[in-house]
Design an enzyme around this catalytic site. Structure first.
Site, PDB file in Angstrom:
ATOM      1  N   GLU A  46       8.435 -11.332  32.262  1.00 18.10           N
ATOM      2  CA  GLU A  46       7.784 -11.616  30.986  1.00 18.10           C
ATOM      3  C   GLU A  46       7.914 -10.351  30.137  1.00 18.10           C
ATOM      4  OE1 GLU A  46       3.446 -12.996  29.179  1.00 18.10           O
ATOM      5  OE2 GLU A  46       3.720 -12.831  31.345  1.00 18.10           O
ATOM      6  N   GLU A  57      -4.538  -9.051  23.925  1.00 16.29           N
ATOM      7  CA  GLU A  57      -4.315  -7.937  24.841  1.00 16.29           C
ATOM      8  C   GLU A  57      -5.492  -6.972  24.891  1.00 16.29           C
ATOM      9  OE1 GLU A  57      -1.943  -8.706  26.456  1.00 16.29           O
ATOM     10  OE2 GLU A  57      -0.494  -9.700  25.176  1.00 16.29           O
TER      11      GLU A  57
END
Length: 276
Positions: A46, A57
């Site tokens: 990824e 995030e």
């Protein structure tokens, strides 16, 4: 759609999906790090395309994205990096929809999806793309034979979950805990329940958010997952390398060792075969 390379990566036991941010701390280092992760047992890479507002995030990956942007990573540089990777596993682009939509001369996802397919990308994870607004991206991925992977959160409603599973290919990304990404000391107690909701899904189920050790990988697979997704634990190693000015080779060795631990742990989570 052609046969999914990403789904095929789950066919030989629990898959290890490994995330790093492209360009952290440089494109050349990223290539070495990705190759090391694959050598350690990673089944799907990824590869994050840095965006300035990464809302899903935590601090660890936000800092990685900041380093990558400061080093000059752009969508074009990202595609060049993908073309140069010397790995024999599928690569998933993890990024935000703004970058995809605004790429090229005409607004919309078609141009970037086409360019990504040409570069060797096998699929996308787009955390800020609502499923009810995903048809253009879904159709572009279908047109070019790429997978579109949705993130199912603990708070996803049954109605939205059904819509996601209608458009999810490759694997379904199961968010193991509420909040943002980041390594944790323990597997979320909500993981079995999250997987139970997806027991009838016809795509593999991979759990992410918080996994950082082989023991955690074992627990997740033992709970019913078909794979584990790890990012922040790797990015912590890269950040330590940057902070202490370590050689790229040393950082790569540490990444490979952690990937091997995680892969071994995931395999231990499989049920023992029945003795005849």
């Amino acid at each position: 759609m052609t046969r999914s390379e990403i789904r095929a990566a789950f066919e030989d036991g629990p898959a290890l999906v490994s995330y790093v941010a492209a360009g952290d701390p440089s494109a050349d280092a990223t290539k070495e790090y990705v190759e090391a992760l694959v050598d350690g047992g990673t089944d799907v890479v990824e590869l994050g395309l840095p965006f300035s507002e990464p809302v899903a995030e935590g601090t660890t990956i936000q800092n990685a994205i900041k380093r990558a942007l400061e080093a000059g990573m752009t969508p074009e540089a990202y595609l060049d990096l993908v073309r140069e990777l010397d790995v024999d596993v599928p690569v998933v682009c993890m990024t935000y929809y703004n970058l995809i939509y605004q790429y090229g001369e005409e607004a919309g996802p078609e141009e970037f999806v086409a360019a990504a397919a040409d570069a060797g990308i096998s699929g996308f994870v787009v955390p800020d793309l609502p499923v009810n607004e995903s048809e253009p991206m879904y159709e572009a991925c279908r047109e070019h034979g790429l997978d579109l992977i949705f993130i199912v959160a603990p708070t996803t409603t049954p109605e939205r979950l059904e819509s996601m599973l209608d458009r999810t290919t490759g694997f379904v990304y199961v968010q193991g805990r509420l909040g943002t990404t980041g390594a944790r000391d323990e597997v979320s107690e909500n993981t079995p329940e999250a997987l139970e909701r997806l027991q009838d899904a016809d795509v593999p189920k991979a759990v992410g958010f918080g996994i950082s050790s082989g023991e955690q990988a074992r627990e997740v697979v033992a709970s019913g997952a078909d794979g584990v997704i790890v990012g922040s634990a790797y990015v912590d190693i890269i950040a330590d390398g940057v902070e202490n000015d370590l050689p790229t080779e040393e950082v790569a060795d540490r990444l490979e060792a952690l990937a091997a631990e995680l892969k071994a742990g995931a395999r231990k989570g499989l049920p023992e075969p029945e003795r005849k």
